[in-house]
Design an enzyme around this catalytic site. Sequence first.
Site, PDB file in Angstrom:
ATOM      1  N   ASP A 301       1.517  37.522 -33.823  1.00  0.00           N
ATOM      2  CA  ASP A 301       2.801  36.822 -33.719  1.00  0.00           C
ATOM      3  C   ASP A 301       3.036  36.543 -32.247  1.00  0.00           C
ATOM      4  OD1 ASP A 301       5.604  36.015 -34.138  1.00  0.00           O
ATOM      5  OD2 ASP A 301       5.435  36.980 -36.079  1.00  0.00           O
ATOM      6  N   HIS A 335       1.738  33.462 -31.694  1.00  0.00           N
ATOM      7  CA  HIS A 335       2.602  32.332 -32.062  1.00  0.00           C
ATOM      8  C   HIS A 335       3.176  31.666 -30.816  1.00  0.00           C
ATOM      9  CE1 HIS A 335       1.966  33.096 -36.142  1.00  0.00           C
ATOM     10  NE2 HIS A 335       3.065  33.721 -36.474  1.00  0.00           N
TER      11      HIS A 335
END
Length: 559
Positions: A301, A335
């Site tokens: 992430d 991300h």
Amino acid sequence: MKHTQILRTILIASQIIMLNKAYSQNKSTQSWPIADLPVVETPVFKTDTFNIVKYGAVNDGVTLNTVSINKAIADCSNKGGGVVLVPTGFWVTGPVELKSNVNLHLQSDAVLSFTRDLSQYKLVETNWEGLAAVRNQSPISGTNLVNVAITGQGIVDGNGDAWRMVKKEKLTDSQWKKLLASGGVLSEDKKIWYPTESSFKGSKIKGAGVIAPGKTVKDYEEIKDFLRPNLLVLTKCNKVLLEGVTFQNSPAWNLHPLMCENLTVRGITAKNPWYAQNGDGIDVESCKNVLIENSVFDVGDDGICIKSGRDEQGRRRGMPTENVLVRNCTVYHAHGGFVVGSEMSGGARNLFVTDCTFIGTDIGLRFKTTRGRGGVVEKVYIRNIGMKDIVGEAILFDMYYEAKDPVPLTGEQREAPKVVKLPVTEATPQFKDFHVSNVVCDGAEKAIFVRGLPEMNINNIYLENMTLQAKKGVEMEEAGQIQLKNIRLITRETKPVVNILNSNSLYFQGLTFNDGSDLLFSVNGDRSANITVSDTNTKNVKSVAEFNFGANKKALKIK
């Protein structure tokens, strides 16, 4: 006291030398407010050493060493502090609770492996994604500590695969089949695997784990396995050092300093599988005076993320993350490379990022929020950033964050959000006063994306000295007071190079783009106005501008 003052003096001097060097190497006219740079106090420890072996720890990869390690830590702290030594070897343990004045030191080739037996982790009241929540106890935790560290060249492994759900789209066919053969439970649509029935039950409850009125910790037992812990959580601690260690395979976030002060993160590695759900690298939440340097992130992430609480609870806490310096860090898969949000309700300010590299991240610089958050993110200074193979946007400001992966999965369809103007309240977030310069990006889907709210435009953004190679150029929606100076766009799509919707007071100076581009500006919306272009050669473009959806030709002025 003298030792601490010397450390502070050295740190300030090194920061000024580093910044002066950066200034001399580029032509940016922007300057950093050096007086606002964080001064971070580092912990100092006694040299007394407490070897976990002397407390009964066994290096066999089987014995659960929870009691031995925690005894060593408690004894060290009670005797005035020092070093708790984890020698070379493979040490299995349950949750470890840090204490004041303790440096937990992992020797080279030492692996601290947290047990896959989930029953060893009790449910506790804590914080999850900016809200008060019940979660499993973190593998490593500490609250209200002073002078605490984890150092060395060893590895902390959270065995996160025992906890995490996995999306089918993120694995190859053979990986998916192997995962199914290991057991677990599938979602109704057969697209998400859960390690246990308890984990699957929790996935069906909206806001699972968030503390509800009248509920006790015991009320969450049925979905215990779903309430994954962050690997390391330090809450309300002062003088924290994380140095040299590899933190990997976390059940949820990897490193989570919460409401801490004087935090130094130096030379660490944070690793997670790229498919790791909520597998952030480091989330600095409501912290003050922070230095993150010379570290590597390769996670599932966001890589390096700034937060400050969520919605009303975050605003009520009212603790911004402030005075943060990030330098000389590399982010691979994530991300976002450097990220603010989306839980930024307490605000963020005085954030400095310099000399960082993002390779293969979904988004390079990612600033995200949504209605309901509130909070103000301001005084953000970023320079000397190199990017390669960015999957989505190189630079993104977005006030319509939807808690989804930044890049749609194969076959996933997403609709653009409905644009409706709402009243400005304390729940309306703000992004303003960002200064980003000296950025090189070799490959991205889109160079720059700015999307504000109609009631609260993203404003006062200064972008300077960039070479951005991407499929698409610049897109701005509901933006105001944006300055782009000396931006070179090398794009595969050139119709348009710059797309503008209902934005005003945009200034382009020294914009360069592909010769023979089809369309330079597409100006859209009746609220687009005061767009000024200077020092820009428009002779080699097929069409300079088009105006749609009520946009007036007077909105664009080319000098």
